[in-house]
Write a protein that holds these residues in place. Sequence first.
Motif, PDB file in Angstrom:
ATOM      1  N   PRO A 150     -26.113  23.724   1.068  1.00 52.26           N
ATOM      2  CA  PRO A 150     -25.048  23.313   1.992  1.00 52.26           C
ATOM      3  C   PRO A 150     -24.028  24.420   2.225  1.00 52.26           C
ATOM      4  N   GLY A 152     -21.190  23.802   4.413  1.00 52.83           N
ATOM      5  CA  GLY A 152     -20.263  23.078   5.271  1.00 52.83           C
ATOM      6  C   GLY A 152     -18.835  23.559   5.238  1.00 52.83           C
ATOM      7  N   ARG A 157     -20.175  20.813   9.590  1.00 53.39           N
ATOM      8  CA  ARG A 157     -21.172  19.789   9.338  1.00 53.39           C
ATOM      9  C   ARG A 157     -22.465  20.167  10.016  1.00 53.39           C
ATOM     10  N   THR A 160     -26.135  21.011   6.297  1.00 50.37           N
ATOM     11  CA  THR A 160     -26.406  20.317   5.042  1.00 50.37           C
ATOM     12  C   THR A 160     -27.409  21.086   4.190  1.00 50.37           C
ATOM     13  N   ALA A 510     -16.567  18.182   3.559  1.00 51.36           N
ATOM     14  CA  ALA A 510     -17.466  19.126   2.899  1.00 51.36           C
ATOM     15  C   ALA A 510     -16.632  19.941   1.914  1.00 51.36           C
ATOM     16  N   ASN A 530     -21.745  22.107  -4.177  1.00 52.49           N
ATOM     17  CA  ASN A 530     -21.475  22.064  -2.744  1.00 52.49           C
ATOM     18  C   ASN A 530     -21.743  20.657  -2.234  1.00 52.49           C
ATOM     19  N   ARG A 531     -20.860  20.196  -1.373  1.00 50.72           N
ATOM     20  CA  ARG A 531     -21.036  18.893  -0.726  1.00 50.72           C
ATOM     21  C   ARG A 531     -21.249  19.128   0.761  1.00 50.72           C
ATOM     22  N   GLY A 532     -22.449  18.793   1.229  1.00 49.64           N
ATOM     23  CA  GLY A 532     -22.769  18.963   2.644  1.00 49.64           C
ATOM     24  C   GLY A 532     -22.795  17.626   3.356  1.00 49.64           C
ATOM     25  N   THR A 555     -25.150  12.567   3.235  1.00 46.81           N
ATOM     26  CA  THR A 555     -24.352  13.437   2.384  1.00 46.81           C
ATOM     27  C   THR A 555     -25.248  14.045   1.324  1.00 46.81           C
TER      28      THR A 555
END
Length: 789
Positions: A150, A152, A157, A160, A510, A530-532, A555
Amino acid sequence: MMTSVKFACSVSMLALIGMAAPAVAQEAQATEAQAAENTSVFGGITVTANKRAENVQKVPIAITAYSGDQLKALGVTDATQITQQVPGLQLNAWSPNVTIFNLRGISQNNFTDYLEAPIAVYVDDAYMGSINGLSGQLFDVSRVEVLRGPQGTLFGRNATGGLIHYLSTDASKAEFNGYVTASYERFDRRALEGAVGGSLTDGIRARIAGRVVKADGYIKSAAALPGVFDGNGQDLGSENGWALRGTVQADLGPDGKLDLWVKHSEDNNVATGGYVFDNCNLQDNGYCGTDAAGLGNGSGGVINGITGEPASPFQNFSDTPGVFNRNTNIYQGKLTYDLGGVDLTSITNYTDLRKDYQEDGDALPVEVIVFRTNARYQQFSQELRLAGESDRVRWQAGAYYLDMKIRGGMDTVGAPAIGAALAAGLPGVSPTIAETYDVRSKNWSVFGQAEFDLSDKVTVIGGVRYSKDTKTVDYRSAVVEGTASALIATDETFSATVPGANRISDGDVAARVTLNYKPADDTLLFASWNRGIKGGNFTLNGYVTAQTFQHRPETLNSFEAGVKWSNPSRTLRVNATAYHYIYDDYQAFALIGGVPQVGNSNANATGLELETFFQPSERFNLNLGATWERTHVDTVQTAGSQFLSVLVPGASVPQYCADQNDGTYFCDYPAKSISGAKFPNAPRFSFNYVLRYNVDAFGGNVVAQVDGVWYDKQFLEVTNGQSSIQPAYNVTNASLSWTSEDDRLSVQVFGRNVFDKAYRAYALNLGPLGTTSVYAKPATYGISATVKW
């Protein structure tokens, strides 16, 4: 529009030639892209993965990057050809109509063209929001960067699974320069490309680059049954396109720079849009055998759908010719300015793309499914970014706005339309399911990222981005027969059942946290979270329910750890990454009741990647890459039930079906879903390689190179039907090049897929209707020559 673009480019070309003499005397101005050119170690490069120039070995992200010269050495001339030398990257495409990149098994596993993919594609710092525009000619390239995982925080966005960034050669060189390359290869493929650039006046430089290609199809038209079912005469897989790009770069005093780009490309009457009939256990009733989930379970390879006999994957039995036309115009500006310790960057992009496409969707010489689509895509985006640094801190902050519009129509002719017409009380004589749509999407986001050196050896990186998506759709589906029509569904009928079904408004975050440890100058250890995020969207089909007209955002939480190491002499570099993905609401595609749609499910994946670059001497390079991955999708909905027409009266009834005694079968498949499915295009193992040896000879330098990739067995669809399995295969390329001592002239002879391996680039499991596939090119060979100045 096209005329004005051609005129502007012609004027710029004349101006370049007129200014060539004074330009020769001026010094070249270095840029990040040109600083990245480093072919002494094949693979060494500077990247902008963190939106500033850094050596790839210093960036705590799994990155594979190639300079323009390295791409030429690999024979890459199309945006989709980079996959073989990027671990974990694959391509899923049946024509230039739609391009789907797959990275670590993450992809848009849906063939519809109005959706955005989870692998973001950027071109010269600007996001390309339509998968209609991802394929295209690759020429005069500075470099390509592929970021896995990810992204982001800095890129937004829909990154991902990662992103691919193509960077063109800019107009930073002041002296008159350029090149021309011509090539010819099998299937009468002819290509010509070139570029010319230099200074127009003090502080203003320009560059024009272009490419044209033509080729015959490699999938040959054939008669399924001579005299009864003859071929349509169209060979599929041809090329017929050209592209032109112009850029001007101006110095804004000592502290600023402005880059302006105009890009135009066309594909005209490209012969495409056909399939082969694959892995079908043909029954006496005319249908293919299925499993309990309604998925085709054959494994016998390509057959003639009329006779049932084995057939070549490079034969086309279709009766309806396919066609593809596309016209793209892009206008873009990039401003950079030093505000005194703070750098300002502004990137503005406007894209206008139009396409028309027709395909014979059944791989048979009878009209079972013919599909036509047209679309106009428009995009405006604006990014503003500030960046600064001190002794221990480096930071970036910015805002982004994206406005996308895609309007189009889809026509389906054949069996689905006949069934729809009969159900609506129409005669069922040459009907069409006609769909129109207008999808509007707006996104805005704010973001920031900072790096703080806790010590000389330890750095912590944190970033966050808030992104807000708003989407609306106007949609109408009807069956049309002559002057009569019957409404199937509209966005309003769906909204009447589920209020707000035609509108999406989602905000999400993100984020990124990374810890770096540098025990030595040539060693980097990193761990990251990491948060995508990827927005929700619509399934534009009149036969979905109001509840499934929309699918939810997805997510991805990614946990990674890696090492980047090189020996003191930089003759050996080793990069390794381990990752674990946790997916919430993974968007999975399936044919449910014969209707294509997207559903949500949780999923996870675990993998390892390894890249090594070894140059024991100036004469020899050895690059090796390998991946291992295990993937799991909790639940994928399958066909459920569907109606089939009786094709052969008196024949056996297909398994799991019942004869309704009205010319139809009703099929009710007992397995309504699949648990524990694997991601598509996610082999357990893969291995890529480059071996390159050079020697001084014949008044220049001679290079022999072998490169390629091996993939383990993999599913080509997330539903994991038996007939969509692609067995393990290897593709090997080879080339022999000579470059003059002054680097002004080079000649290359090459072979692609030299062992002539037949493998599928795309497959769609239609259950009892069979599996339609497209095979990649067989062995090709050719020659190219380049002149530089």
